[in-house]
Motif scaffolding. Sequence first.
Motif, short mmCIF file in Angstrom:
data_model
loop_
_atom_site.label_atom_id
_atom_site.label_comp_id
_atom_site.label_asym_id
_atom_site.label_seq_id
_atom_site.Cartn_x
_atom_site.Cartn_y
_atom_site.Cartn_z
N TRP A 57 12.37 -11.93 29.23
CA TRP A 57 11.75 -12.83 28.00
C TRP A 57 12.45 -14.09 27.87
O TRP A 57 13.68 -14.06 27.83
CB TRP A 57 11.53 -11.81 26.89
N LEU A 58 11.67 -15.19 27.71
CA LEU A 58 12.26 -16.39 27.30
C LEU A 58 12.06 -16.53 26.10
O LEU A 58 12.27 -15.56 25.11
CB LEU A 58 11.33 -17.47 28.37
N SER A 59 11.62 -17.78 25.39
CA SER A 59 11.59 -18.13 24.05
C SER A 59 10.37 -17.48 23.53
O SER A 59 9.38 -18.08 23.95
CB SER A 59 11.48 -19.58 23.69
N ASP A 60 10.62 -16.46 22.84
CA ASP A 60 9.49 -15.60 22.39
C ASP A 60 9.63 -14.86 21.11
O ASP A 60 10.89 -14.86 20.78
CB ASP A 60 8.38 -14.82 23.30
N CYS A 61 8.86 -13.80 20.90
CA CYS A 61 9.10 -13.01 19.68
C CYS A 61 9.49 -11.58 19.89
O CYS A 61 9.92 -10.83 19.37
CB CYS A 61 8.00 -13.10 18.56
N GLY A 62 9.17 -11.32 21.19
CA GLY A 62 9.72 -10.20 21.66
C GLY A 62 8.17 -9.05 21.77
O GLY A 62 8.30 -7.97 22.25
N THR A 70 0.66 -15.30 26.00
CA THR A 70 0.19 -16.60 25.49
C THR A 70 1.36 -17.42 25.37
O THR A 70 1.17 -18.59 25.95
CB THR A 70 -0.47 -16.49 24.22
N CYS A 71 2.51 -16.89 24.90
CA CYS A 71 3.78 -17.96 25.12
C CYS A 71 4.19 -18.41 26.40
O CYS A 71 4.39 -19.41 26.83
CB CYS A 71 4.96 -17.27 24.52
N ALA A 72 4.10 -17.33 27.47
CA ALA A 72 4.52 -17.75 28.85
C ALA A 72 3.29 -18.74 29.49
O ALA A 72 3.65 -19.65 30.43
CB ALA A 72 4.59 -16.53 29.78
N ILE A 73 2.00 -18.30 29.17
CA ILE A 73 1.07 -19.00 29.80
C ILE A 73 0.74 -20.39 29.09
O ILE A 73 0.63 -21.39 29.94
CB ILE A 73 -0.20 -18.33 29.68
N TYR A 74 0.58 -20.57 27.73
CA TYR A 74 0.25 -21.75 27.08
C TYR A 74 1.52 -22.25 26.34
O TYR A 74 1.23 -23.48 25.65
CB TYR A 74 -0.89 -21.72 26.37
N GLY A 75 2.42 -21.74 26.23
CA GLY A 75 3.70 -22.21 25.20
C GLY A 75 3.63 -21.50 24.02
O GLY A 75 4.51 -21.13 23.42
N VAL A 123 7.38 -11.92 33.17
CA VAL A 123 8.04 -12.97 32.46
C VAL A 123 7.25 -13.03 30.96
O VAL A 123 6.14 -13.61 31.28
CB VAL A 123 8.29 -14.28 33.13
N SER A 124 7.59 -12.82 30.00
CA SER A 124 7.04 -13.38 28.56
C SER A 124 7.89 -14.60 28.07
O SER A 124 9.04 -14.65 28.52
CB SER A 124 7.01 -12.07 27.71
N GLY A 125 7.15 -15.39 27.03
CA GLY A 125 8.05 -16.38 26.50
C GLY A 125 7.80 -17.75 27.26
O GLY A 125 7.42 -17.65 28.58
N ALA A 126 7.99 -18.71 26.58
CA ALA A 126 8.01 -19.97 27.09
C ALA A 126 9.48 -20.74 27.46
O ALA A 126 10.31 -20.04 27.06
CB ALA A 126 7.49 -21.09 25.97
N CYS A 178 15.69 -5.46 32.63
CA CYS A 178 14.94 -5.44 31.48
C CYS A 178 15.58 -5.75 30.36
O CYS A 178 16.32 -4.67 29.93
CB CYS A 178 13.91 -4.29 31.74
N PRO A 179 15.82 -6.84 29.79
CA PRO A 179 16.94 -6.93 28.77
C PRO A 179 16.58 -5.92 27.58
O PRO A 179 17.82 -5.54 26.91
CB PRO A 179 16.51 -8.33 28.22
N VAL A 180 15.58 -5.51 27.37
CA VAL A 180 15.05 -4.51 26.12
C VAL A 180 15.60 -3.15 26.45
O VAL A 180 15.71 -2.35 25.72
CB VAL A 180 13.87 -4.27 25.53
#
Length: 312
Positions: free
Chosen positions: A13-18, A88-93, A60-63, A43-45
């Motif tokens: 996961w990158l910048s996201d809410c988890g 959505t974060c990974a795909i569109y920010g 990969v999740s997150g922007a 898997c970080p979680v």
Amino acid sequence: MNAARKIGLNLEWLSDCGGCHVAIVDVHEKILDILGAVQIQHCPVLTDIKDYPHADIGIVSGAIRTEHDRHVAQEMRASCDKVIAWGTCAIYGGIPGAALAHSREEILQAVYTRNPTTRTNEAPHSQVALLEKQVIPLDEVIGVDMYLPGCPPHAAFIFDALLALVEGRAPKARQETVCARCTRSMKKSEETRLKSNHDGIPDPDLCLLSQGYVCLGSVTLDRCLSPCPSQGVMCTGCAGPTMQILTEPNRDLRTEVADRMSRLTAIPREEIVASMERSGKSHYAYAMASKMVGEKPTFLIRKWIAEVEEEA
Ligand code: SF4
Ligand code: SF4
Ligand code: SF4
């Protein structure tokens, strides 16, 4: 692929809410159909493994908001045969992409120097990864093989995507809008007033647009099974725009919704357009960092924001 061999899976996961990682748990016991066929390696979680073993699939999740996000995304690309942009974060920010409405300096000041609870009086220079100039969707930095939008995607779509990976097929790519699952009926009304979400209690059967509420269901891809309008809450477009909106340069959330809503009510189209521009930060919150949306000739969010802030 050898049926006896487990499919190697790296998750990041990158910048996201988890939320996109947590949503995998919503698959409940059906996850057992999948876990037997995969080997979760990074898997970080779940694990404290810092390196990136070779994997068949990378989720990969997150922007990409920080230099660390960029590094992690590149590590995932280098280690995984196929990479899935998850959510959505990974795909569109996604929601982090809404920071496009502010400069990097404004964000650092709001979080550190002007924030009464952190009281650092200055932005950190070390230990915290530096911010990229703006939020960047994943596929602008690394190649992506598959996209699963949603904030987070509904468990039904997650299960289908995971099962498709295990079975070596493409997931079902349904293109319906949120409206397709909504049970409200679109009927012409005499409504003359635009309403906000705390304005009265909507009629349970009538389309929210017909009642003066700006619902983005008709311009949003269904990756959620339409829970919000079913509960009387306007769709805010968290799964991202439909392919029609994304691929046709002169079609836009604002123009499409204004056209439809003005036909369903007695509210003038220009009034709806102007209102959506004033609330551009909300209506474009999930996809404004995407080039597909950001480069539209109809999408002028920085101009709208500047005008609204001048008026204030
Ligand atoms: S897409 Fe939504 S649920 Fe997923 S990480 Fe981003 S904000 Fe969270
Ligand atoms: S615009 Fe909203 S309320 Fe109307 S049918 Fe579509 S999802 Fe339902
Ligand atoms: S805001 Fe729209 S896209 Fe997001 S969960 Fe609600 S209905 Fe679905």
